[in-house]
Design a protein around this motif. Sequence first.
Motif, PDB file in Angstrom:
ATOM      1  N   ALA A  99       4.288   8.639   5.668  1.00 58.93           N
ATOM      2  CA  ALA A  99       4.288   8.982   4.246  1.00 58.93           C
ATOM      3  C   ALA A  99       4.527  10.475   4.056  1.00 58.93           C
ATOM      4  O   ALA A  99       5.283  10.894   3.164  1.00 58.93           O
ATOM      5  N   GLU A 100       3.905  11.299   4.890  1.00 60.15           N
ATOM      6  CA  GLU A 100       4.098  12.750   4.780  1.00 60.15           C
ATOM      7  C   GLU A 100       5.541  13.138   5.088  1.00 60.15           C
ATOM      8  O   GLU A 100       6.113  14.019   4.430  1.00 60.15           O
ATOM      9  N   LEU A 101       6.153  12.467   6.061  1.00 56.91           N
ATOM     10  CA  LEU A 101       7.554  12.724   6.360  1.00 56.91           C
ATOM     11  C   LEU A 101       8.434  12.288   5.188  1.00 56.91           C
ATOM     12  O   LEU A 101       9.376  13.001   4.809  1.00 56.91           O
ATOM     13  N   ALA A 102       8.143  11.130   4.621  1.00 57.91           N
ATOM     14  CA  ALA A 102       8.926  10.665   3.483  1.00 57.91           C
ATOM     15  C   ALA A 102       8.855  11.652   2.323  1.00 57.91           C
ATOM     16  O   ALA A 102       9.875  11.959   1.679  1.00 57.91           O
ATOM     17  N   VAL A 103       7.665  12.173   2.046  1.00 55.56           N
ATOM     18  CA  VAL A 103       7.513  13.159   0.974  1.00 55.56           C
ATOM     19  C   VAL A 103       8.307  14.424   1.297  1.00 55.56           C
ATOM     20  O   VAL A 103       8.961  15.002   0.423  1.00 55.56           O
ATOM     21  N   ASP A 104       8.277  14.849   2.544  1.00 55.61           N
ATOM     22  CA  ASP A 104       9.054  16.008   2.979  1.00 55.61           C
ATOM     23  C   ASP A 104      10.541  15.804   2.688  1.00 55.61           C
ATOM     24  O   ASP A 104      11.234  16.687   2.168  1.00 55.61           O
ATOM     25  N   LEU A 105      11.043  14.623   3.007  1.00 55.75           N
ATOM     26  CA  LEU A 105      12.458  14.331   2.784  1.00 55.75           C
ATOM     27  C   LEU A 105      12.778  14.189   1.291  1.00 55.75           C
ATOM     28  O   LEU A 105      13.856  14.602   0.844  1.00 55.75           O
TER      29      LEU A 105
ATOM     30  N   VAL B  88      -1.111   9.923  -1.802  1.00 53.06           N
ATOM     31  CA  VAL B  88      -2.059  10.640  -0.932  1.00 53.06           C
ATOM     32  C   VAL B  88      -1.348  11.758  -0.168  1.00 53.06           C
ATOM     33  O   VAL B  88      -1.921  12.835   0.070  1.00 53.06           O
ATOM     34  N   ALA B  89      -0.083  11.539   0.171  1.00 55.59           N
ATOM     35  CA  ALA B  89       0.694  12.552   0.887  1.00 55.59           C
ATOM     36  C   ALA B  89       1.155  13.689  -0.017  1.00 55.59           C
ATOM     37  O   ALA B  89       1.824  14.614   0.443  1.00 55.59           O
ATOM     38  N   GLY B  90       0.802  13.614  -1.300  1.00 58.85           N
ATOM     39  CA  GLY B  90       1.051  14.747  -2.200  1.00 58.85           C
ATOM     40  C   GLY B  90       2.403  14.756  -2.873  1.00 58.85           C
ATOM     41  O   GLY B  90       2.905  15.827  -3.239  1.00 58.85           O
ATOM     42  N   LEU B  91       2.989  13.586  -3.096  1.00 59.02           N
ATOM     43  CA  LEU B  91       4.332  13.550  -3.671  1.00 59.02           C
ATOM     44  C   LEU B  91       4.403  14.287  -5.005  1.00 59.02           C
ATOM     45  O   LEU B  91       5.291  15.120  -5.218  1.00 59.02           O
TER      46      LEU B  91
ATOM     47  N   MET C 225       0.817  -1.219   0.000  1.00 55.90           N
ATOM     48  CA  MET C 225       0.000   0.000   0.000  1.00 55.90           C
ATOM     49  C   MET C 225       0.847   1.265   0.000  1.00 55.90           C
ATOM     50  O   MET C 225       0.326   2.372  -0.043  1.00 55.90           O
ATOM     51  N   GLY C 226       2.175   1.101   0.032  1.00 58.02           N
ATOM     52  CA  GLY C 226       3.074   2.241   0.107  1.00 58.02           C
ATOM     53  C   GLY C 226       2.954   3.244  -1.028  1.00 58.02           C
ATOM     54  O   GLY C 226       2.911   4.450  -0.785  1.00 58.02           O
ATOM     55  N   PRO C 227       2.907   2.791  -2.297  1.00 57.67           N
ATOM     56  CA  PRO C 227       2.823   3.764  -3.384  1.00 57.67           C
ATOM     57  C   PRO C 227       1.626   4.701  -3.268  1.00 57.67           C
ATOM     58  O   PRO C 227       1.752   5.914  -3.483  1.00 57.67           O
ATOM     59  N   GLU C 228       0.466   4.141  -2.896  1.00 55.64           N
ATOM     60  CA  GLU C 228      -0.720   5.000  -2.804  1.00 55.64           C
ATOM     61  C   GLU C 228      -0.618   5.966  -1.632  1.00 55.64           C
ATOM     62  O   GLU C 228      -1.065   7.117  -1.723  1.00 55.64           O
ATOM     63  N   ALA C 229      -0.011   5.520  -0.527  1.00 48.16           N
ATOM     64  CA  ALA C 229       0.163   6.414   0.618  1.00 48.16           C
ATOM     65  C   ALA C 229       1.040   7.610   0.254  1.00 48.16           C
ATOM     66  O   ALA C 229       0.785   8.734   0.694  1.00 48.16           O
ATOM     67  N   LEU C 230       2.067   7.381  -0.545  1.00 49.02           N
ATOM     68  CA  LEU C 230       2.925   8.487  -0.981  1.00 49.02           C
ATOM     69  C   LEU C 230       2.177   9.430  -1.910  1.00 49.02           C
ATOM     70  O   LEU C 230       2.350  10.654  -1.853  1.00 49.02           O
TER      71      LEU C 230
ATOM     72  N   PRO D  21       1.618   1.539   5.421  1.00 48.09           N
ATOM     73  CA  PRO D  21       0.521   2.300   6.036  1.00 48.09           C
ATOM     74  C   PRO D  21      -0.215   1.529   7.126  1.00 48.09           C
ATOM     75  O   PRO D  21      -0.852   2.151   7.987  1.00 48.09           O
ATOM     76  N   ALA D  22      -0.134   0.195   7.127  1.00 47.30           N
ATOM     77  CA  ALA D  22      -0.824  -0.600   8.153  1.00 47.30           C
ATOM     78  C   ALA D  22      -0.265  -0.316   9.545  1.00 47.30           C
ATOM     79  O   ALA D  22      -0.951  -0.536  10.548  1.00 47.30           O
TER      80      ALA D  22
END
Length: 308
Positions: free
Chosen positions: A289-295, A34-37, A27-32, A280-281
């Motif tokens: 995910a939001e932190l990952a996008v920030d980085l 959703v976090a606005g990558l 589910m990781g790709p969709e979470a990224l 995401p589970a």
Amino acid sequence: MVQTRKTVVSLIGVPTDAGASARGASMGPEALRVAGLRERLEAHGLSVRDTGNLAGPPNPWQPPVDGYRHLAEVAEWNRLTHEAVHAELAAGHLPIMLGGDHCLGIGSISAVARHCREQGRKLRVLWLDAHADFNTSTITPSGNIHGMPVACLCGFGPDELTRIGGHVPAISPKVIRQIGIRSVDEGEKRFVHQQDLEVFDMRYIDEMGMRHAMELALATLDDHTHLHVSFDVDFLDPDIAPGVGTTVPGGPTYREAQLCMEMIADTGRLASLDVVELNPAFDHRNRTAELAVDLIESLFGKSTLMRK
């Protein structure tokens, strides 16, 4: 130096956890997303194309066979990843592979290595991770292939994985710099030592600082070097990034991680990226995910001030 407005970034979703120890990284790709990558990268002047998700076999969730769990499924996902990443590189794009678990580094990095051979370029791989991922079927305690991708890339593994890309080994251990390592299995420690991997573990970072570690990890890059970053989200301390399946305490802080990413961006050499093991589970309201996008933004030049 940062990426220019003409840079085309391609997002490649690879939704599998067939190589992992826990379900959910699929589910990781969709979470990224959703976090606005995509939107956050476009705000930095990048042209972003989302190629969608690759389609591959389901996770059968079976025990290991001859030291490997789900070898056939992992091999197929990596073959698909290899072809997708190589196609984007051949088109002159900067691929971001959105995992999925870290077994996918086999397909992604073998594609980058193939591209570098075709273009006559040198390769440097930064492996940001809590784990060395240098297990083999004989030393693995679990059989989970997400603990084996570096070994497979260096030629230690089954033909189904080591021969992806048509060159064995896909890379030499000398091109890898591992950063943030703090969990290595007993047999794996000896193997890492035997193969002379360059590892900046958390003790090194504690003693010398992230800046010094990154200066060494990035040393000798030049105009002919392709820089690939393989970012396992469990690289981060679980206090700030709980959304992974294999948390290990004592990882880099938010500021240490930002410095790491900003120093990579300062080189201007980033040419491909993996983002893996986001689960995401285990997350809280998509916080990891939001932190990952920030980085990831910082990898592409976000900074507090304009640097000279």
